[in-house]
Motif scaffolding. Structure first.
Motif, short mmCIF file in Angstrom:
data_model
loop_
_atom_site.label_atom_id
_atom_site.label_comp_id
_atom_site.label_asym_id
_atom_site.label_seq_id
_atom_site.Cartn_x
_atom_site.Cartn_y
_atom_site.Cartn_z
N GLU A 154 5.23 -6.40 5.20
CA GLU A 154 5.84 -5.17 5.70
C GLU A 154 6.35 -4.29 4.58
O GLU A 154 6.93 -4.77 3.62
CB GLU A 154 7.02 -5.48 6.63
CG GLU A 154 6.71 -6.55 7.65
CD GLU A 154 7.14 -6.21 9.05
OE1 GLU A 154 7.43 -5.03 9.31
OE2 GLU A 154 7.18 -7.13 9.88
N SER A 155 6.15 -3.00 4.74
CA SER A 155 6.76 -2.03 3.84
C SER A 155 7.80 -1.28 4.66
O SER A 155 8.01 -1.59 5.83
CB SER A 155 5.70 -1.07 3.32
OG SER A 155 5.16 -0.32 4.37
N VAL A 156 8.48 -0.29 4.05
CA VAL A 156 9.46 0.48 4.81
C VAL A 156 8.76 1.10 6.02
O VAL A 156 9.27 1.10 7.13
CB VAL A 156 10.08 1.59 3.94
CG1 VAL A 156 11.02 2.46 4.76
CG2 VAL A 156 10.84 0.96 2.77
N LYS A 157 7.56 1.58 5.79
CA LYS A 157 6.86 2.38 6.79
C LYS A 157 6.01 1.55 7.75
O LYS A 157 5.85 1.92 8.90
CB LYS A 157 5.96 3.39 6.05
CG LYS A 157 5.49 4.55 6.88
CD LYS A 157 6.58 5.58 7.08
CE LYS A 157 6.18 6.61 8.12
NZ LYS A 157 7.35 7.27 8.71
N ALA A 158 5.43 0.48 7.28
CA ALA A 158 4.39 -0.16 8.09
C ALA A 158 4.48 -1.68 8.08
O ALA A 158 5.04 -2.28 7.17
CB ALA A 158 3.02 0.27 7.59
N SER A 159 3.88 -2.24 9.11
CA SER A 159 3.81 -3.68 9.25
C SER A 159 2.35 -4.06 9.36
O SER A 159 1.58 -3.38 10.02
CB SER A 159 4.55 -4.06 10.54
OG SER A 159 4.20 -5.35 10.91
N ARG B 99 0.51 11.13 -0.97
CA ARG B 99 -0.36 10.66 0.10
C ARG B 99 -0.09 11.52 1.33
O ARG B 99 1.03 11.63 1.78
CB ARG B 99 -0.11 9.20 0.41
CG ARG B 99 -0.96 8.76 1.61
CD ARG B 99 -0.97 7.29 1.84
NE ARG B 99 -1.32 6.60 0.62
CZ ARG B 99 -0.72 5.48 0.24
NH1 ARG B 99 0.22 4.97 0.97
NH2 ARG B 99 -1.08 4.89 -0.88
N PRO C 133 12.98 -1.90 7.53
CA PRO C 133 13.91 -2.47 6.56
C PRO C 133 14.68 -1.30 5.94
O PRO C 133 14.08 -0.45 5.29
CB PRO C 133 13.00 -3.14 5.53
CG PRO C 133 11.61 -3.12 6.13
CD PRO C 133 11.59 -1.96 7.07
N VAL D 43 2.60 -12.10 7.68
CA VAL D 43 2.90 -10.70 7.93
C VAL D 43 3.45 -10.08 6.66
O VAL D 43 4.21 -10.72 5.94
CB VAL D 43 3.96 -10.54 9.05
CG1 VAL D 43 4.28 -9.07 9.27
CG2 VAL D 43 3.50 -11.19 10.33
N GLN E 64 -1.89 1.27 0.07
CA GLN E 64 -1.81 1.82 1.42
C GLN E 64 -0.48 1.50 2.08
O GLN E 64 0.11 2.32 2.77
CB GLN E 64 -2.95 1.25 2.30
CG GLN E 64 -4.33 1.77 1.93
CD GLN E 64 -4.49 3.24 2.22
OE1 GLN E 64 -4.14 3.72 3.29
NE2 GLN E 64 -4.99 3.98 1.25
N GLY F 271 2.43 0.72 0.57
CA GLY F 271 3.63 1.19 -0.13
C GLY F 271 4.54 0.02 -0.46
O GLY F 271 4.14 -1.14 -0.34
N ASP F 272 5.78 0.33 -0.87
CA ASP F 272 6.71 -0.70 -1.33
C ASP F 272 6.85 -1.86 -0.33
O ASP F 272 7.32 -1.66 0.78
CB ASP F 272 8.10 -0.10 -1.54
CG ASP F 272 8.06 1.09 -2.48
OD1 ASP F 272 7.48 0.95 -3.55
OD2 ASP F 272 8.63 2.14 -2.12
N VAL G 104 8.59 -4.86 1.28
CA VAL G 104 9.99 -5.27 1.34
C VAL G 104 10.19 -6.53 2.17
O VAL G 104 11.30 -7.05 2.26
CB VAL G 104 10.88 -4.16 1.94
CG1 VAL G 104 10.99 -2.98 0.98
CG2 VAL G 104 10.35 -3.68 3.27
N TYR G 105 9.14 -7.01 2.79
CA TYR G 105 9.32 -8.14 3.68
C TYR G 105 8.01 -8.89 3.82
O TYR G 105 6.94 -8.29 3.88
CB TYR G 105 9.77 -7.63 5.05
CG TYR G 105 10.10 -8.72 6.02
CD1 TYR G 105 11.35 -9.31 6.01
CD2 TYR G 105 9.15 -9.16 6.93
CE1 TYR G 105 11.66 -10.32 6.90
CE2 TYR G 105 9.44 -10.17 7.82
CZ TYR G 105 10.70 -10.75 7.80
OH TYR G 105 10.99 -11.74 8.67
N LEU G 106 8.13 -10.21 3.86
CA LEU G 106 6.94 -11.05 3.83
C LEU G 106 7.16 -12.31 4.65
O LEU G 106 8.23 -12.91 4.60
CB LEU G 106 6.72 -11.44 2.36
CG LEU G 106 5.38 -11.99 1.93
CD1 LEU G 106 4.28 -10.99 2.19
CD2 LEU G 106 5.45 -12.30 0.43
N GLU G 107 6.17 -12.67 5.44
CA GLU G 107 6.22 -13.94 6.17
C GLU G 107 4.96 -14.70 5.81
O GLU G 107 3.86 -14.24 6.10
CB GLU G 107 6.21 -13.67 7.67
CG GLU G 107 7.52 -13.91 8.36
CD GLU G 107 7.39 -13.65 9.85
OE1 GLU G 107 8.00 -12.67 10.31
OE2 GLU G 107 6.66 -14.40 10.54
#
Lengths: 364, 130
Positions: B62-67, A17, A315, B60, B36, B38-39, B41-44
């Motif tokens: 969240e991936s490593v890169k984006a929220s 990407r 994270p 919410v 879009q 990616g992995d 890793v976090y969820l609310e």
């Protein structure tokens, strides 16, 4: 139009990407950020970092010139070694963070992609009085990073002689080598907190060398993993932890500033800043409340007073929980201090912790 | 790259899907959205009993890169939350329409404007890919 590296087609064909980064169209991920991150921590990853700038500084006074514009002691970098340095403005703000490689009769200076034009101008603005020439190799040379605990074994296989001389290349060492039969500069440097190498060679061989390194088992990695890998050992990223308005002492880069090496651009201001002590400091933190801090999120005191800003947060894949780095007043930078991060306008408690989050595993 | 867009679901412009199961609706994020991000890793997510309103954020992701905020495609009361995701958010990446479902709601009857069918959403994704 966005600039492209010699490996652009390769990235697209491999299904990476692509995103914009500092004016460049670069791969942010191939298989996935966590997968790539783990490959570098556990085995070996491969990065196209040809977007970075590569300048040769040469001439009878190359060393004196660099000594004048950078904060580290260039005279203390032996031939075949390299070091991290900063270009500072007269007021102490950081123009760029750079790597200086001492080659026979010249220095290779690696600068950030987003600062290529700015640094070029800055360096030329300071050449008066020095017999020095600055030549760009940014377009003619490609630059790859091979990083991870498996990097040495992999590159020894790639070395033409197979003699394993890279085994003896020390931390931050740089040497001329032959990689798959092509002349390359190989340096034991990187930006991941792992042992690893950076390669410089003629861009016309970029695709072939890339393919062969992948063939030997190096996992293609994008800028996403590059960011998470540098974040955990708390390596600064220009435009985030450092910029023109941030001085080395608040960025915890005082160790890169050698005030006793003689005069250099910014020295006077830096002496004063060091004596006064910085009013804010880069501070690592963990989340006490639930949430993920991201770059540019505001930092407030527990009473709601705005006091700073997050520079990077995510994270952390190798740590397993959300962490961040922020500028906060020095009084709140000690381990255990608490403050709030404004996550979508909602204050979420955070606590200062020790940096780095991940202890680098360099081979020294 | 083309993404999986199951024909039987309906879709929001913010990339959530809605599936009718009896009197209830199940909500998740689409294959396009997980790709879009990616992995994950976090969820609310909201709690059972919470009322969500169409077009309003309900969580919410969240991936490593984006929220990214999650927007409710429909209104209603949350009757179940996918608790399995606490231990394995990766299900959102690997099975966004299956094990990666997010919440189940008892619908109020309100829904967000611009909810699309599969053909409409597939075209919507295609437009953004170029």
């Amino acid at each position: 139009m966005l600039k492209r590296t010699p490996l652009f087609e390769k990235h697209v064909a491999a299904g990476a990407r692509m995103v914009e980064f500092g004016g460049w169209e670069m791969p942010v991920q191939y298989s996935g950020i966590i997968d790539e991150h783990n490959a570098v921590r556990q085995s070996v990853g491969l990065f196209d970092i040809s977007h970075m700038g590569r300048l040769m500084v040469r001439g009878p006074q190359a060393e004196e010139f660099l000594q004048h514009v950078v904060t580290c002691d260039v005279s203390a970098i032996p031939l075949g070694q390299s070091n991290y340095g900063l270009l500072c403005r007269p007021d102490g703000g950081i123009v760029d963070d750079i790597f200086i490689y001492h080659l026979p009769d010249e220095f290779l200076v690696v600068i950030n992609a987003s600062n290529r034009e700015k640094d070029w101008q800055w360096l030329h603005d300071h050449t008066e009085g020095f017999d020095v020439e600055i030549v760009s190799r940014s377009d003619r040379w490609a630059m790859l990073a091979v990083q991870g605990p498996g990097a040495e074994a992999l590159l020894i296989q790639a070395e033409e002689s197979g003699a394993g001389s890279l085994h003896d290349l020390p931390f931050h060492g740089v040497a001329l080598s032959s990689i798959f039969g092509y002349t390359a500069l190989v340096a034991r440097t990187g930006y991941t907190g792992e042992d690893g190498f950076e390669l410089f060679f003629d861009a016309v061989h970029a695709e072939e060398i890339w393919d062969k390194l992948v063939g030997l088992g190096a996992k293609p990695c994008g800028l996403g993993a590059r960011d998470s890998l540098r974040f955990e050992p708390c390596l600064a990223l220009y435009g985030h932890e450092i910029n023109d308005d941030i001085n080395p002492y608040e960025a915890r880069l005082g160790w890169v500033v050698k005030l006793d090496k003689g005069d250099f651009v910014g020295r006077e201001a830096l002496v004063a800043i060091k004596a006064a002590g910085p009013s804010r400091r880069l501070t690592g933190f963990e989340m006490v409340g639930k949430g993920v801090a991201r770059g540019d999120y505001p930092v407030h005191t527990l009473d709601g007073e705005p006091i700073g800003v997050v520079t990077t947060g995510m994270p952390a894949p190798s740590i397993g929980r959300p962490l961040g780095i922020a500028y906060v007043p020095t009084s709140l930078s000690a381990e255990g201090s608490e403050f709030d991060i404004l996550i979508r306008e909602k204050p979420v408690r955070a606590r200062a912790i020790k940096m780095p989050f991940y202890k680098p595993r360099y081979k020294k | 790259m083309s993404h999986n867009v199951p024909a039987e679901l309906r879709y929001s412009k913010s990339d959530e899907w809605v599936r009718v199961e009896g009197d209830e609706l199940v909500i998740g994020i689409t294959d396009f959205a997980q790709d879009q991000l990616g992995d994950i890793v976090y969820l609310e997510l909201p709690k059972v009993g919470q009322v969500i309103a169409p077009g309003e954020p309900f969580g919410v992701i969240e991936s490593v890169k984006a929220s990214s905020d999650l927007y409710a495609p429909v209104g209603g009361e949350v009757v179940a939350v996918n608790g399995d995701l606490d231990a394995s958010q990766e299900a959102i990446n690997t099975a966004p329409y299956g094990a990666g479902w997010l919440i189940r709601v008892r619908p109020s009857g309100d829904e967000e404007e611009g909810i699309m069918d599969a053909a409409g959403y597939a075209a919507f994704c295609e437009d953004r890919a170029h």
